[in-house]
Write a protein that holds these residues in place. Structure first.
Motif, short mmCIF file in Angstrom:
data_model
loop_
_atom_site.label_atom_id
_atom_site.label_comp_id
_atom_site.label_asym_id
_atom_site.label_seq_id
_atom_site.Cartn_x
_atom_site.Cartn_y
_atom_site.Cartn_z
N ALA B 346 0.81 -1.22 0.00
CA ALA B 346 0.00 0.00 0.00
C ALA B 346 0.85 1.27 0.00
O ALA B 346 0.40 2.32 -0.45
CB ALA B 346 -0.93 0.00 1.21
N LEU B 347 2.08 1.16 0.50
CA LEU B 347 2.92 2.37 0.57
C LEU B 347 3.27 2.90 -0.81
O LEU B 347 3.67 4.04 -0.97
CB LEU B 347 4.23 2.10 1.34
N MET B 348 3.14 2.04 -1.82
CA MET B 348 3.43 2.45 -3.19
C MET B 348 2.16 3.00 -3.86
O MET B 348 2.21 3.52 -4.97
CB MET B 348 3.99 1.25 -3.98
N VAL B 349 1.02 2.89 -3.16
CA VAL B 349 -0.25 3.27 -3.76
C VAL B 349 -0.70 4.65 -3.31
O VAL B 349 -0.95 5.54 -4.10
CB VAL B 349 -1.35 2.25 -3.38
N SER B 350 -0.81 4.81 -2.02
CA SER B 350 -1.42 6.01 -1.45
C SER B 350 -0.58 7.24 -1.74
O SER B 350 0.66 7.17 -1.76
CB SER B 350 -1.56 5.84 0.05
N SER B 351 -1.27 8.36 -1.94
CA SER B 351 -0.53 9.61 -2.15
C SER B 351 0.28 9.95 -0.90
O SER B 351 1.22 10.72 -0.95
CB SER B 351 -1.51 10.74 -2.46
N GLU B 352 -0.11 9.37 0.23
CA GLU B 352 0.64 9.64 1.46
C GLU B 352 1.66 8.55 1.78
O GLU B 352 2.34 8.61 2.80
CB GLU B 352 -0.33 9.79 2.64
N GLY B 353 1.74 7.53 0.94
CA GLY B 353 2.70 6.47 1.17
C GLY B 353 4.12 6.94 0.85
O GLY B 353 4.35 7.60 -0.16
N ALA B 354 5.05 6.60 1.73
CA ALA B 354 6.43 7.07 1.55
C ALA B 354 7.01 6.56 0.23
O ALA B 354 7.72 7.28 -0.47
CB ALA B 354 7.29 6.62 2.73
N CYS B 355 6.70 5.31 -0.14
CA CYS B 355 7.28 4.74 -1.36
C CYS B 355 6.75 5.45 -2.60
O CYS B 355 7.50 5.73 -3.53
CB CYS B 355 6.98 3.25 -1.43
N ALA B 356 5.44 5.72 -2.62
CA ALA B 356 4.85 6.40 -3.77
C ALA B 356 5.44 7.80 -3.91
O ALA B 356 5.80 8.22 -5.01
CB ALA B 356 3.33 6.49 -3.61
N ALA B 357 5.58 8.49 -2.79
CA ALA B 357 6.13 9.86 -2.82
C ALA B 357 7.58 9.82 -3.29
O ALA B 357 8.00 10.61 -4.13
CB ALA B 357 6.04 10.49 -1.44
N TYR B 358 8.34 8.85 -2.78
CA TYR B 358 9.75 8.76 -3.14
C TYR B 358 9.89 8.41 -4.63
O TYR B 358 10.70 8.98 -5.35
CB TYR B 358 10.46 7.71 -2.28
N TYR B 359 9.07 7.45 -5.07
CA TYR B 359 9.14 7.02 -6.47
C TYR B 359 8.79 8.18 -7.41
O TYR B 359 9.46 8.41 -8.40
CB TYR B 359 8.16 5.87 -6.71
N ARG B 360 7.75 8.91 -7.04
CA ARG B 360 7.24 9.94 -7.93
C ARG B 360 8.15 11.16 -8.02
O ARG B 360 8.32 11.73 -9.08
CB ARG B 360 5.86 10.36 -7.41
N TYR B 361 8.70 11.57 -6.88
CA TYR B 361 9.46 12.82 -6.87
C TYR B 361 10.97 12.62 -6.74
O TYR B 361 11.74 13.16 -7.51
CB TYR B 361 8.96 13.72 -5.75
N ALA B 362 11.39 11.87 -5.76
CA ALA B 362 12.82 11.82 -5.44
C ALA B 362 13.59 10.97 -6.44
O ALA B 362 14.67 11.33 -6.87
CB ALA B 362 13.03 11.31 -4.03
N LEU B 363 13.02 9.82 -6.82
CA LEU B 363 13.72 8.91 -7.74
C LEU B 363 13.99 9.62 -9.05
O LEU B 363 15.08 9.56 -9.59
CB LEU B 363 12.84 7.67 -7.98
#
Lengths: 124, 370
Positions: B346-363
């Motif tokens: 779920a961390l890759m799904v939610s807009s508040e998930g750390a993984c989704a945020a990291y994947y989308r912006y930081a990576l």
């Protein structure tokens, strides 16, 4: 989920006092204001979450905070300028104006990343 | 947008960043936890990492309602959609969360009537419009969201709507923060406290962090300037040898919270003896259930819920990331098997998930930089 957005009350429904018409970024929607004890009046800014107003935005607090934060930036610029005075390198005045640990942490003028041209004030 | 743009002003942020740089002790390593997924999202989105000193580590907290829901509980909720007369409603964040048999979106494609709503009131409206159907609202969220569910149930009761019920997964933030503070592998110097939870609870519930653990908590907003100021306030407390609860988000958060919201919650919910959190395990008195007298609105009382525990997919380290022990990119599946197109956790799904945020912006930023 826990995100919430600010909107401004445009009108209150006459027959449903718990429903307010609220403008959010140019779009008008109905929002339930049943969680606000003191109610709302037209022009109020509120914070909206999943269809409900959670809180009123205190405009005075917001302005105070912004004034203080902007001053923080201005102070920093002033200090930076003072640091730049080469004629005052070792003088007592500089030491008074610059915070004690400041000398080892000159803001860097270049770097990468950041918001809108912001640069990390690198710690050297 | 008013009260948003001003708190994103790059010039002012730069000023606060300089102040933070001046405040930090270069010989010290700081670990500051931002409790909310909303904070995490904002930190990555606005690139705040790039304007903060390297020796100031931001640890992502558990405040992502979708992320903390264990897979078994996701399955439990989705099992309700297998009834022909059910319309299952949930927030957009839930629609792509993988259960054992697929995401709500995939189940919908296979014929289940699952619909996304923006508000529990929209779910109630669906119940009014579909009197022959049973409409179930898949309720998730911390104290920010629980009052809205409570008011919706009270409204259903007032309107005499009987085909509406709630699958309740509301959780409370304080027991999760305590679990993290008690965890032996965690050292946190201070907390950027949950801004929107605090609009409801007020700031007092965080006094235990100061009293029992001697750590500062600064309840903070979600704009870049809010987070930067919150961090600065924590640093100043640490250097003054203080620990107290402070409110950075005064324009929104009253110190005492929102009394009508707390009353609505008290009228509808009671504490569960325990609840399972992804990554944190079972935490006592950490979640809400409907009171027994409201059983006719309680999906858990109406439907036969399997209640099976499911282990996380092999290799996925959602729990460690959720606790802040691992950074998203340190998970073995990050960006390879688990990505926003095919999320495993779920961390890759939610807009508040750390993984989704990291994947989308930081990576992306890292790829561009190299």
């Amino acid at each position: 989920m826990c995100l919430a957005i600010p909107g401004q009350v445009v009108s209150i429904h006459a027959d449903q006092p718990l429903l307010a018409r609220v403008e959010v970024g140019g779009v008008q929607r109905n929002v339930n204001v049943g969680l606000l004890e003191e109610g709302v009046v037209t022009g109020d800014w509120i914070l909206i979450h999943v269809g409900f107003a959670l809180s009123k935005i205190d405009a005075e607090q917001a302005e105070d905070q912004l004034r203080m934060l902007r001053a923080m930036g201005e102070d920093a610029l002033a200090i930076e300028e003072v640091r730049g005075y080469s004629f005052a390198d070792e003088s007592a005045e500089t030491k008074v104006l610059v915070p004690s640990q400041g000398s080892s942490k000159e803001p860097a003028s270049a770097g990468s990343g950041g918001i809108g041209g912001l640069r990390r004030p690198d710690v050297q | 947008m008013k009260y948003v743009d001003e708190f994103r002003d790059p010039a002012v942020i730069a000023g606060v960043a300089r102040e933070i740089a001046r405040e930090v002790d270069p010989n010290r390593h700081y670990r500051i936890m931002e409790v909310c997924g909303g904070h995490t999202h904002s930190i990555y989105r606005h690139g705040l990492r790039d304007v903060l000193p390297d020796n100031l580590e931001l640890v992502h907290g558990p405040g992502c309602p979708v992320c903390v829901l264990p897979t078994g509980r996701v399955d439990d909720g989705l099992s309700i959609a297998s009834h022909d007369d059910v319309i299952l409603t949930c927030f957009g964040d839930m629609m792509r969360v993988p259960g054992t048999k697929g995401t709500p979106l995939e189940l919908k494609a296979r014929g289940a009537d699952i619909r996304m709503v923006y508000s529990p009131l929209d779910a109630l409206r669906l119940a009014e419009q579909n009197p022959t159907k049973r409409v179930v609202f898949y309720a998730i969220g911390f104290e920010t969201t629980a009052p809205s569910t409570a008011l919706t149930i009270l409204r259903a009761q007032a309107l005499g709507i009987t085909n509406f019920s709630v699958f309740c997964n509301h959780v409370t933030i304080v027991p999760a923060m305590r679990a993290i503070l008690d965890s032996p592998d965690m050292r946190i110097d201070g907390f950027v406290g949950p801004g929107h939870v605090s609009t409801v609870t007020g700031c007092r519930p965080f006094e235990f962090v100061v009293r029992d653990y001697g750590r500062p908590v600064v309840v903070s907003g979600f704009e870049p300037l809010d987070i930067m100021e919150g961090i600065l306030m924590i640093l100043r407390q640490l250097h003054a040898g203080e620990a107290k609860v402070e409110n950075q988000y005064k324009r929104i958060v009253p110190w005492e919270g929102n009394p009508p919201a707390l009353r609505a919650m008290a009228a509808v919910f009671e504490l569960r003896p325990y609840f399972e959190w992804r990554g944190l395990g079972f935490i006592s008195q950490s979640a809400l259930a409907l009171k027994p007298e409201l059983a006719s609105y309680d999906a858990e009382a109406i439907f036969d819920i399997p209640g099976v525990r499911v282990t996380d997919p092999r290799g996925a380290q959602c729990g460690e990331v959720l606790k802040g022990v691992l950074k998203p990119q340190q998970c073995k599946l990050f960006g390879t098997e688990c990505n926003p197109e095919h999320p495993i956790g779920a961390l890759m799904v939610s807009s508040e998930g750390a993984c989704a945020a990291y994947y989308r912006y930081a990576l992306h930023a890292e790829t561009v930089a190299t």
